[in-house]
Scaffold this motif. Structure first.
Motif, short mmCIF file in Angstrom:
data_model
loop_
_atom_site.label_atom_id
_atom_site.label_comp_id
_atom_site.label_asym_id
_atom_site.label_seq_id
_atom_site.Cartn_x
_atom_site.Cartn_y
_atom_site.Cartn_z
N TRP A 133 87.47 41.33 26.25
CA TRP A 133 87.12 39.93 26.54
C TRP A 133 88.33 39.03 26.38
N THR A 134 89.13 39.29 25.39
CA THR A 134 90.31 38.43 25.20
C THR A 134 91.34 38.64 26.29
N ASP A 161 85.40 45.91 22.66
CA ASP A 161 84.84 44.90 23.57
C ASP A 161 85.49 43.55 23.33
N GLN A 184 90.72 39.61 29.41
CA GLN A 184 90.18 39.18 30.69
C GLN A 184 90.13 37.65 30.79
N TYR A 185 89.74 36.98 29.68
CA TYR A 185 89.54 35.54 29.77
C TYR A 185 90.54 34.72 28.93
#
Length: 620
Positions: A601-602, A597, A604-605
């Motif tokens: 997150w890294t 996860d 995607q953002y």
């Protein structure tokens, strides 16, 4: 008839109070202001007056007729040392020559230590000059020692020797000859202490004695000179000896021991001379002094010559005890107690002889008089012991800057036990009856004051015993409360009895009233502590926190009642976080998030902004 030849009596050795003279000269001619120039000029004028006195003028003045360099040219005058027996000016001239050279040396040394701005003489030249003057002072002081060996008495010889040792020590100190300085300073200190122990009784050969004020002044002078002038210099010289590696501490002690043996003969001569003079003075004074004394309203005659001498020894020892400082106070106190014991032994022997006689008016009267003498001596001895014990109590209370601990309270209570025992001994002193039907007055002023003192010491003893019970780890509040209550009643009675006495100071009455208020405060404190112990398990002690930090706690702060710890004078340091709280919370979330996860997150953002973001600091 054969003519009778008149024989001239041999001249007597001079008895000059050498250091008393020096002390007065220093005090009157500029040395109080460190004005060595004024003192040197005075010595020059005084020397001229002494040399031109008619009996010594042929020996001490030049009287140059111009054959050898003019009328005022210097011409050394040689005179036999035996001439000093004829007049004391020979000794005084030698002394003032030494004083003038010493004051000139100190004047030059002050210029060497703090030269004025426009001085032309170099510091090296100034040093050579003042050492030369010190060497000249040593020469004259040594000549003075040799002179008084012929023309002075024993006390003057010791004073001259002490003065010479002091001068030689000063010269050795300036020349950095530490071993010689230690030897001379130690000898001077030893001789000055011997003079302080007996110099005040240095009566003249004709039996005259110095005034008590002058005697006490010289006692202080000798003690101060030994303890506060010579001892610091001696410690400095010993330090330099060890620091430079010239001698070890053991070698210095051995050197000082040999030096003590060197001055022992002079000290022994002084003390033996003073003892002889003291005994002669006592025998003379015993014929005219202490013929009677007043005690308990009676005038008691003293017929025993030995008892008179013993009482005079007590009087002399009392003056010594008052005049000396703390360094010799212990020895003088023991000596005074011994003098009281000797006098009491003489009086008791007389009383025992009268007890064995058959009763009668004359015998009973004499028995009462001798009994009063015994009581007077014992009373004075007990007063001395009681004063010393009360001074020790005051010292213990003064030293307890913080709250008195249990050990100190026990020491104070033990001292009050001794004081109470001495006071009861005084209150038990009764008069011998004049006949079988004589009824004695029990309520005289002496017994009223003695009973009041008993009540006072009982009150103080009960108070401190109550504080001991209250200060124990397992505090016994019932015993403490009972003792405080008893002490309250005793202090009230003592205040009333003391106020009724005529010869009692008002300070004692005020002290008893203050003790009553202190007892009330102690009772309130133990009542509060007992309540807190029953409610919260006890009063926390010894935290030493300020009042602002213990507002919600039952904590006494560990301070005295007279010194409450209200607030910290300097704010105490407080811990602060090294990072903002936000990053601490973020780190916890990062550690708990699964690795897959976290990668999602890294990805995607993480590429939307190159400057920041929640996890921007992960980019690498």
């Amino acid at each position: 008839m054969p003519s009778e030849e008149t024989t001239t009596p041999p001249p007597q050795p001079h008895s000059i109070p050498l250091h008393a003279l020096i002390f007065n000269l220093h005090r009157s001619h500029g040395l109080l202001q460190n004005d060595h120039t004024q003192y040197r000029q005075y010595c020059t004028r005084r020397l001229s007056r002494l040399r031109h006195a008619k009996p010594v003028k042929p020996h001490l003045t030049n009287n140059n007729t111009g054959k050898q360099g003019g009328k005022h040219a210097f011409l050394a005058k040689k005179w036999p040392p035996e001439a000093a027996l004829e007049h004391e000016n020979y000794i005084l001239v030698t002394l003032l020559q030494s004083e003038r050279a010493w004051s000139h040396a100190m004047e030059l040394k002050s210029l060497y230590d703090d030269p004025p701005p426009k001085i032309k003489t170099s510091k090296g030249s100034l040093r050579q000059q003042y050492i030369k003057k010190l060497r000249k002072a040593v020469h004259h002081s040594t000549a003075l020692e040799n002179l008084v060996q012929i023309a002075g008495d024993d006390a003057l010889r010791v004073e001259a020797k002490a003065y010479g040792c002091w001068m030689r020590g000063n010269l050795s100190l300036e020349k950095s000859e530490w071993e010689s300085a230690v030897t001379e300073y130690n000898a001077a200190a030893t001789l000055y202490r011997a003079l302080a122990a007996g110099g005040g009784d240095n009566a003249a050969e004709d039996g005259t004695k110095p005034k008590t004020s002058d005697f006490l002044e010289m006692q202080d002078y000798f003690v101060t000179r030994a303890d506060h002038v010579i001892e610091p210099l001696l410690r400095y010289c010993r330090y330099e000896l060890t620091e430079t590696g010239q001698m070890t501490e053991e070698e210095i002690q051995s050197l000082l021991g040999r030096d003590d043996n060197r001055v022992d003969d002079s000290v022994y001569q002084l003390r033996s001379k003073l003892t002889t003079l003291r005994e002669a003075n006592l025998e003379r004074d015993a014929k005219t002094q202490f013929t009677n004394l007043e005690f308990r309203g009676f005038v008691v005659p003293i017929e025993n010559q030995s008892l008179r001498m013993a009482l005079l020894r007590i009087d002399s020892s009392s003056v010594l005890t008052k005049g000396n400082g703390k360094s010799s106070g212990e020895k003088e106190f023991v000596r005074l107690l011994s003098a009281y014991d000797d006098a009491l032994g003489v009086a008791k022997r007389d009383y025992k002889e009268l007890k064995e006689l058959q009763s009668g008016p004359a015998v009973n009267k004499k028995r009462r008089e001798v009994g009063l003498l015994c009581q007077y001596i014992q009373y004075q001895k007990l007063l001395l012991l009681m004063k010393r014990n009360e001074d020790m109590v005051n010292g213990l209370r003064k030293d307890g800057n913080e709250k008195l601990n249990l050990k100190r309270l026990e020491e104070i209570a033990h001292l009050y036990d001794a004081l109470l025992q001495d006071a009861r001994t005084i209150s038990a002193m009764t008069l011998d009856p004049l006949d079988d039907g004589d009824e004695l007055e029990d309520e005289d002023e002496f017994l009223l004051e003695a009973n009041a003192q008993v009540l006072r010491f009982r009150a103080l003893r009960c108070y401190y015993m109550g504080r001991m019970y209250a200060e124990k780890e397992s505090a016994e509040f019932e015993n403490a409360r009972a003792l405080f209550g008893h002490a309250m009643g005793l202090s009230s009675q003592a205040a009333e009895e003391l106020s009724a006495c005529q010869n009692v100071s008002e300070d004692l009455v005020e002290a008893m009233n203050a003790l009553g208020k202190e007892i009330k405060g102690a009772m309130v404190r133990i009542q509060a502590e007992e309540y807190l112990r029953s409610v919260t398990g006890g009063l926390e002690k010894g935290s030493k926190r300020s009042l602002l930090r213990r507002l919600d706690d039952y904590d006494d702060g560990g301070g005295m009642a007279e010194n409450y710890n209200l607030v910290d004078e300097e704010p105490q340091l407080e811990y602060v976080p090294c990072k903002p709280t936000f990053f601490d919370i973020a780190l916890n979330h990062v550690g708990e998030m699964p690795e897959d996860d976290l990668k999602q997150w890294t990805e995607q953002y993480g590429k939307k902004s190159s400057k920041g973001g929640l996890f921007g600091w992960f980019r690498s």
